[in-house]
Design an enzyme around this catalytic site. Structure first.
Site, PDB file in Angstrom:
ATOM      1  CE1 TYR A 169     -35.889  16.105 -40.159  1.00 41.65           C
ATOM      2  CE2 TYR A 169     -35.878  18.489 -39.955  1.00 41.65           C
ATOM      3  CZ  TYR A 169     -35.223  17.313 -40.264  1.00 41.65           C
ATOM      4  OH  TYR A 169     -33.917  17.335 -40.669  1.00 41.65           O
ATOM      5  CG  HIS A 180     -33.695  22.682 -35.062  1.00 37.53           C
ATOM      6  ND1 HIS A 180     -32.360  22.544 -35.397  1.00 37.53           N
ATOM      7  CD2 HIS A 180     -33.807  22.244 -33.790  1.00 37.53           C
ATOM      8  CE1 HIS A 180     -31.710  22.048 -34.354  1.00 37.53           C
ATOM      9  NE2 HIS A 180     -32.566  21.856 -33.375  1.00 37.53           N
ATOM     10  CE  LYS A 203     -30.811  17.644 -34.342  1.00 36.22           C
ATOM     11  NZ  LYS A 203     -31.528  18.750 -35.003  1.00 36.22           N
TER      12      LYS A 203
END
Lengths: 358, 358
Positions: free
Chosen positions: B286, B297, B328
């Protein structure tokens, strides 16, 4: 309430039996009316505040903190026990002599099982088991042979839990194609080309990949497809099937033989295996191919492994997560090392692993 | 049109230069007005029917089929060349002495590069490179050190292509937390418990995981988090930071040290690393944590590897596919084996790998 640790059992009196077993399914009642608890159950009662302390063998009173830090209870077993209790299940440690239930006794007859979980609303006094649970830390290796009819509760390094349901399953489909014999193919270094293929090879059989979209185009077969078709007599190649198999071994060693056995079994059972490369697997499979123009979604991802394989839970999690994300089921084909011709069965165990939310 | 194979070059005359180089960017012109083609370019011209045959050193005329089956051209290089041409790109084989362009000459100065691809609409006569492409088969091992500023074109066993863009990148974020010192923790076998933690540890720092949702609850730290906080002086643990590190090595060997170095670097750069177990990675990160109540997210998945690691393209595909599926970016942290204190830099290379559709 008095509770005493002795060996791997925590003993408590008659009131404990009423309060913990009769109303909540902790422990097992013993003759004389008292209750025996597994240390993990006692830890949970301490955690809830239902027990104040457990007396150790040396007479010291241990609170939750002292008990969890002691050698009596495994921290990861506690985390899983607590989580399943939080989800509303009753569960028991896997001790065969603690139950009269045939279902429970048979469920715990396996060293990989740590807990039996009862169906929601049931308990140790019923004769029914919902899950057999094995507890592992993320870093422990898990033997493929231990899996099947087992829920792996994996505790990751940050103490979060994932449940993986492992089941043996059968694989079958309805794909078949009527192919001509003696189709000529040319072996290159890592594939085989059909310069003038009959349309059915690709269109009905879904073998290979056209070099281009042009009609009547060259078809490229993988070495697995080519070895299978050569053994079936469909493909005619210089040196025969053995030349293809030799080439396969040259590019990927003995793994080629293992994968070919799985490929053959899948085809025999009516599935069409195609490469699973994009998903990190050996194959994706289509159960009901009639024509490539009307191809459905592929249902399974197959990874071929030696039956002696040990999984890292992390790799398992990766495979299962990816399969779930693309709406497929992850199936491991466990191949045993022996010569398949020595074996009556086909020597392949199909192990499905899926994410479970209990 | 006459073309002759000689060594690793196919020579064609002046008309070829006009037809193939000037109008379509094949080959490179040589003094005297003729054209030299790489075998893969000649194979593509044969495939298109622009050349009828290439004459071999022994005088035999080879058509596309014969030429592709010969040792002169790699079948996987041909598949990639053809695919990039089909997508509308001009591209050249990586031969430094075939170009006057500084951009091209510098791009091909690397044995991992097989093709330079020009931006759409550009060609070898411009001084611009869109991609450096390395061709590998699914089964080839790829050295981590060869990656970065390279597009891997992976040919799977069924001849389908995947492009993976590999880039070095920096990692940075804005997460920081003001933590007290001397928080007391208790080391268990594979985690550390804070029985009475200050709220900021979890709430601002996003260290650890509460045992439960109750306020003021026990916090479980992973051994990595504990080692980092102990070294920072935040955590007070019996035996000091070394006791935590020793425990980490006991449960996962020298991998623990590698992962700890990456963990520390990520924290220092303002990222919060949490376990990536569920994604099969070491960490998810993060970039901008102010409070766990307002957690965004996680952006990156990080896998820690030794810099000498070699990838199997299949494993790479699996990681990249999964990361893409959960929105991601997959980043490999390549750690070199040397003692980091000997090193001015932090000894970590951050390598991003993403799927590319050229």
């Amino acid at each position: 309430m008095h509770a005493t640790l002795s060996g791997d059992v925590v003993r408590a009196g008659e009131r404990a039996r009423e309060r913990f077993y009769d109303s909540s399914g902790y422990g097992h009642p013993v003759d004389g009316g008292s209750l025996e608890l597994a240390p993990v159950e006692a830890a949970h009662l301490l955690y809830r505040g239902d027990l104040d302390a457990v007396e150790g063998p040396d007479g010291t009173a241990m609170d939750f903190r002292a008990f969890l830090s002691s050698a009596a209870v495994s921290e990861i077993a506690f985390l899983v026990y607590k989580d399943l209790r939080d989800r509303g299940f009753y569960l028991s440690p896997a001790r065969a002599d603690w139950s009269d239930s045939p279902a429970v006794r048979s469920a715990v007859d396996d060293p990989a099982v740590d807990f039996v979980v009862y169906p929601r609303g049931s308990g140790p006094w019923d004769d029914e088991v919902a899950h057999r649970v094995g507890v592992v830390s993320e870093r422990e290796a898990v033997r493929a042979g231990d899996l099947g009819d087992l829920v792996l509760a994996v505790v990751d390094e940050e103490s979060a839990l994932t449940y993986l349901a492992t089941e043996h399953r059968a694989v079958s489909g309805t794909s078949e194609a009527d192919l001509p014999e003696g189709v000529s193919g040319e072996l290159l270094s890592d594939r085989l080309l059909l310069w003038d293929p009959p349309a059915a090879i690709y269109d009905q059989g879904f073998y290979g990949q056209p070099l281009d979209d042009r009609d009547g185009d060259v078809i490229q077969l993988s070495l697995l497809e080519a070895a299978f078709l050569a053994r079936e007599g469909v493909l005619d190649v210089e040196g025969g099937p053995e030349a293809v198999v030799e080439r396969g071994r040259a590019v990927e060693g003995e793994r080629f033989d293992r994968r070919l056995r799985v490929y053959e079994r899948l085809r025999e059972r009516g599935l069409v295996p195609k490469t699973g490369y994009k998903f990190g697997a050996d194959f994706r499979t289509y159960a009901d191919v009639e024509s490539v123009d009307d191809l459905g979604h592929s249902e399974l991802l197959i990874r071929v492994l030696d039956r002696e394989h040990t999984f890292s839970p992390r790799d398992l999690a990766l495979d299962v997560r990816l399969a779930h994300g693309v709406r497929k089921e992850m199936v491991f084909a466990l191949v045993d090392g022996e010569d398949p011709s020595e074996d009556d069965s086909d020597g392949i165990e199909w192990l499905s692993v899926t994410r479970l939310t209990p």
